[in-house]
Design an enzyme around this catalytic site. Sequence first.
Site, PDB file in Angstrom:
ATOM      1  N   ASP A  96       0.936  -1.065   0.002  1.00 37.09           N
ATOM      2  CA  ASP A  96       0.136   0.127  -0.386  1.00 37.09           C
ATOM      3  C   ASP A  96       0.409   1.404  -0.010  1.00 37.09           C
ATOM      4  O   ASP A  96       0.411   2.772  -0.298  1.00 37.09           O
ATOM      5  CB  ASP A  96      -0.684   0.029   0.987  1.00 37.09           C
ATOM      6  N   GLU A  97       2.265   1.229   0.576  1.00 33.35           N
ATOM      7  CA  GLU A  97       3.266   2.168   0.712  1.00 33.35           C
ATOM      8  C   GLU A  97       2.860   3.107  -0.655  1.00 33.35           C
ATOM      9  O   GLU A  97       3.207   3.985  -0.665  1.00 33.35           O
ATOM     10  CB  GLU A  97       4.190   2.030   0.604  1.00 33.35           C
ATOM     11  N   TYR A 128      11.590   2.778  -0.807  1.00 32.75           N
ATOM     12  CA  TYR A 128      11.998   1.537  -0.739  1.00 32.75           C
ATOM     13  C   TYR A 128      10.383   1.577  -1.644  1.00 32.75           C
ATOM     14  O   TYR A 128      10.211   0.815  -2.999  1.00 32.75           O
ATOM     15  CB  TYR A 128      11.178   1.350   1.421  1.00 32.75           C
TER      16      TYR A 128
HETATM   17  P1  NAD Z   1      11.775  -9.662   3.814  1.00 33.12           P
HETATM   18  O1  NAD Z   1      12.514  -8.526   3.743  1.00 33.12           O
HETATM   19  O2  NAD Z   1      11.167 -11.023   5.678  1.00 33.12           O
HETATM   20  O3  NAD Z   1      12.317 -11.173   2.734  1.00 33.12           O
HETATM   21  C1  NAD Z   1      12.643 -10.708   1.762  1.00 33.12           C
HETATM   22  C2  NAD Z   1      13.221 -11.578   1.161  1.00 33.12           C
HETATM   23  O4  NAD Z   1      13.833 -11.308  -0.078  1.00 33.12           O
HETATM   24  C3  NAD Z   1      14.526 -11.982   2.146  1.00 33.12           C
HETATM   25  O5  NAD Z   1      14.551 -13.429   2.617  1.00 33.12           O
HETATM   26  C4  NAD Z   1      16.145 -12.321   0.888  1.00 33.12           C
HETATM   27  O6  NAD Z   1      16.781 -13.199   1.451  1.00 33.12           O
HETATM   28  C5  NAD Z   1      15.332 -12.410  -0.613  1.00 33.12           C
HETATM   29  N1  NAD Z   1      15.264 -12.070  -1.628  1.00 33.12           N
HETATM   30  C6  NAD Z   1      16.470 -10.275  -0.823  1.00 33.12           C
HETATM   31  N2  NAD Z   1      16.394  -9.929  -2.439  1.00 33.12           N
HETATM   32  C7  NAD Z   1      16.931 -10.703  -3.662  1.00 33.12           C
HETATM   33  C8  NAD Z   1      17.627 -10.658  -4.474  1.00 33.12           C
HETATM   34  N3  NAD Z   1      18.210 -10.046  -5.316  1.00 33.12           N
HETATM   35  N4  NAD Z   1      17.168 -12.053  -5.017  1.00 33.12           N
HETATM   36  C9  NAD Z   1      16.717 -13.345  -4.094  1.00 33.12           C
HETATM   37  N5  NAD Z   1      16.215 -12.825  -3.098  1.00 33.12           N
HETATM   38  C10 NAD Z   1      16.647 -11.902  -2.524  1.00 33.12           C
HETATM   39  O7  NAD Z   1      10.005  -8.712   3.204  1.00 33.12           O
HETATM   40  P2  NAD Z   1       8.585  -9.297   3.914  1.00 33.12           P
HETATM   41  O8  NAD Z   1       8.528  -8.340   4.399  1.00 33.12           O
HETATM   42  O9  NAD Z   1       8.678 -10.953   3.706  1.00 33.12           O
HETATM   43  O10 NAD Z   1       7.835  -8.304   2.093  1.00 33.12           O
HETATM   44  C11 NAD Z   1       8.261  -9.699   1.050  1.00 33.12           C
HETATM   45  C12 NAD Z   1       7.094  -8.869  -0.212  1.00 33.12           C
HETATM   46  O11 NAD Z   1       5.908  -8.256   0.492  1.00 33.12           O
HETATM   47  C13 NAD Z   1       7.859  -7.598  -0.427  1.00 33.12           C
HETATM   48  O12 NAD Z   1       8.447  -7.447  -1.970  1.00 33.12           O
HETATM   49  C14 NAD Z   1       7.965  -6.157   0.425  1.00 33.12           C
HETATM   50  O13 NAD Z   1       8.117  -5.378  -0.823  1.00 33.12           O
HETATM   51  C15 NAD Z   1       6.406  -6.929   0.185  1.00 33.12           C
HETATM   52  N6  NAD Z   1       5.422  -6.222   1.447  1.00 33.12           N
HETATM   53  C16 NAD Z   1       5.474  -6.610   2.743  1.00 33.12           C
HETATM   54  C17 NAD Z   1       5.165  -6.378   3.649  1.00 33.12           C
HETATM   55  C18 NAD Z   1       5.585  -6.030   5.403  1.00 33.12           C
HETATM   56  O14 NAD Z   1       4.793  -5.506   6.161  1.00 33.12           O
HETATM   57  N7  NAD Z   1       6.309  -6.966   5.737  1.00 33.12           N
HETATM   58  C19 NAD Z   1       3.906  -5.442   3.418  1.00 33.12           C
HETATM   59  C20 NAD Z   1       3.393  -4.964   2.385  1.00 33.12           C
HETATM   60  C21 NAD Z   1       4.338  -5.869   0.971  1.00 33.12           C
HETATM   61  O1  TDX Z   2      11.760   1.768  15.342  1.00 28.96           O
HETATM   62  C1  TDX Z   2      10.873   1.874  14.572  1.00 28.96           C
HETATM   63  N1  TDX Z   2      10.339   3.228  15.296  1.00 28.96           N
HETATM   64  C2  TDX Z   2       8.534   3.384  15.084  1.00 28.96           C
HETATM   65  O2  TDX Z   2       8.178   4.000  15.881  1.00 28.96           O
HETATM   66  C3  TDX Z   2      10.389   1.481  14.032  1.00 28.96           C
HETATM   67  C4  TDX Z   2      11.306   0.349  12.848  1.00 28.96           C
HETATM   68  C5  TDX Z   2       9.623   1.613  13.118  1.00 28.96           C
HETATM   69  N2  TDX Z   2       8.474   3.128  13.036  1.00 28.96           N
HETATM   70  C6  TDX Z   2       7.073   2.877  13.130  1.00 28.96           C
HETATM   71  C7  TDX Z   2       7.154   3.359  11.557  1.00 28.96           C
HETATM   72  C8  TDX Z   2       5.732   3.421  11.234  1.00 28.96           C
HETATM   73  O3  TDX Z   2       4.817   4.102  11.466  1.00 28.96           O
HETATM   74  O4  TDX Z   2       6.341   2.302  12.761  1.00 28.96           O
HETATM   75  C9  TDX Z   2       6.010   2.421  11.810  1.00 28.96           C
HETATM   76  C10 TDX Z   2       6.074   1.013  11.534  1.00 28.96           C
HETATM   77  O5  TDX Z   2       7.224   0.515  10.759  1.00 28.96           O
HETATM   78  P1  TDX Z   2       7.449  -0.897   9.534  1.00 28.96           P
HETATM   79  O6  TDX Z   2       7.394  -1.126  10.749  1.00 28.96           O
HETATM   80  O7  TDX Z   2       9.367  -0.141   9.334  1.00 28.96           O
HETATM   81  O8  TDX Z   2       6.573  -0.257   8.491  1.00 28.96           O
HETATM   82  P2  TDX Z   2       6.673   0.139   7.166  1.00 28.96           P
HETATM   83  O9  TDX Z   2       7.664   1.464   7.425  1.00 28.96           O
HETATM   84  O10 TDX Z   2       5.246   0.820   8.069  1.00 28.96           O
HETATM   85  O11 TDX Z   2       6.143  -0.686   6.111  1.00 28.96           O
HETATM   86  C11 TDX Z   2       6.141  -2.342   6.551  1.00 28.96           C
HETATM   87  O12 TDX Z   2       4.494  -1.826   6.006  1.00 28.96           O
HETATM   88  C12 TDX Z   2       4.930  -2.299   4.160  1.00 28.96           C
HETATM   89  C13 TDX Z   2       6.855  -2.915   5.809  1.00 28.96           C
HETATM   90  O13 TDX Z   2       8.130  -2.786   6.284  1.00 28.96           O
HETATM   91  C14 TDX Z   2       7.086  -2.581   4.144  1.00 28.96           C
HETATM   92  O14 TDX Z   2       7.854  -3.032   3.368  1.00 28.96           O
HETATM   93  C15 TDX Z   2       5.344  -2.444   3.926  1.00 28.96           C
HETATM   94  O15 TDX Z   2       5.696  -2.577   2.605  1.00 28.96           O
END
Ligand code: NAD
Ligand code: TDX
Length: 339
Positions: free
Chosen positions: A129-130, A155
């Site tokens: 959603d970002e 990002y």
């Molecule tokens: P994560 O950082 O936990 O995992 C990313 C994985 O990708 C890791 O295992 C890493 O080793 C692998 N990776 C990185 N670079 C690579 C490369 N060049 N080739 C092959 N593998 C590689 O991420 P996540 O939180 O599991 O997010 C997964 C997907 O979901 C991402 O595309 C992210 O943008 C999206 N997303 C995450 C969130 C969230 O809240 N975490 C929310 C919305 C969307």
């Molecule tokens: O130490 C912290 N203190 C703090 O206040 C960290 C790490 C985060 N925050 C705040 C920043 C954000 O408003 O908390 C909120 C959540 O932060 P993150 O966990 O870093 O997530 P966010 O930046 O919202 O992004 C996450 O959701 C969308 C994922 O990391 C992304 O990969 C995804 O696309």
Amino acid sequence: MTRKKVLVTGGAGFIGGNFVQYMVNKYPQYDIYNLDLLTYAGDLTKHRDIELNDNYYFVKADIADRETIISIFEKEKFNYIIHFAAESHVDRSITEPEIFVRTNVLGTQVLLDVAKQFEITKFVHVSTDEVYGELDFDPTTFFTEETPLQPNSPYSASKASSDLLVRAYHETFGLPVNITRCSNNYGPFHFPEKLIPLTISRVLNAQKVPVYGDGKNIRDWLHVFDHCTAIDLVLHEGENGEVYNVGGHNERTNLDVVKTIISALGKSEDLIEFVQDRLGHDKRYAIDSNKLQKLGWKPTYTFETGIAQTIKWYLDHKEWWEQIISGDYQNYFERQYYL
Ligand code: NAD
Ligand code: TDX
């Protein structure tokens, strides 16, 4: 029935890892290939329960390494690609943007090229959603699939760029794609650089919890299991070329999230430390997921049930997160916070 070959990129990370386990268990008739570079965010110990399953395979590779990716596709005829691999942490994108462009943009383009060359039947691109930017604090406003893309961090700009490439490969070449855009995930195996696991692990170690700015920024929390069911549905029922938002309608301020965790663990709010705000910190995210609900998706967790399950999981799996925060992570933490 012939077996389907499913390539999951980023399956050693948080969401991809949960998705790999979900698919291996739910679809014994599918072969699930986890392709991951094992960066700092990738870890295979999470797959101990499935690594000996007949339908699970691991391939170590970089999605941006075209030659290697082509050679893997020459060996295996994949039916589906579910693309999670990415650099995912906003704070790291502020200090090191280049790797985000390489992995998230160029890596996605390599995968699109091979998906086209080898005629896969579905490419699901997992986005965020970002890419829509930020909302103000009016609780009646939501991101829909029609909201213009206005990413604010390196990002989210790299993710928006990859979304546009995925769209273009559909429009230009007819590649059968879907894009999913979800809100903040949480749940088992979440890397402790992100707010919820960072808070749980630090509270359990009686350490200060850094809250950016005034803590009033809002995120919409989605349990990772509900995200997995959404992607499963889009993979099988999504209309080619369509975008689907995935969200939990669980909006909370960051301060509320941190206080909920501290209270559930019976600790004092004195652990909260307000620190310098994140640069370009998006105020609020909130998702309208009606389109996906019409396709048949329903989340199973509320924030209350999900956070309770997640805290319990971190209590029961200390060895997993302790191994992560004891390594390189320490250096990252000191550079990032100076706490
Ligand atoms: P994560 O950082 O936990 O995992 C990313 C994985 O990708 C890791 O295992 C890493 O080793 C692998 N990776 C990185 N670079 C690579 C490369 N060049 N080739 C092959 N593998 C590689 O991420 P996540 O939180 O599991 O997010 C997964 C997907 O979901 C991402 O595309 C992210 O943008 C999206 N997303 C995450 C969130 C969230 O809240 N975490 C929310 C919305 C969307
Ligand atoms: O130490 C912290 N203190 C703090 O206040 C960290 C790490 C985060 N925050 C705040 C920043 C954000 O408003 O908390 C909120 C959540 O932060 P993150 O966990 O870093 O997530 P966010 O930046 O919202 O992004 C996450 O959701 C969308 C994922 O990391 C992304 O990969 C995804 O696309």
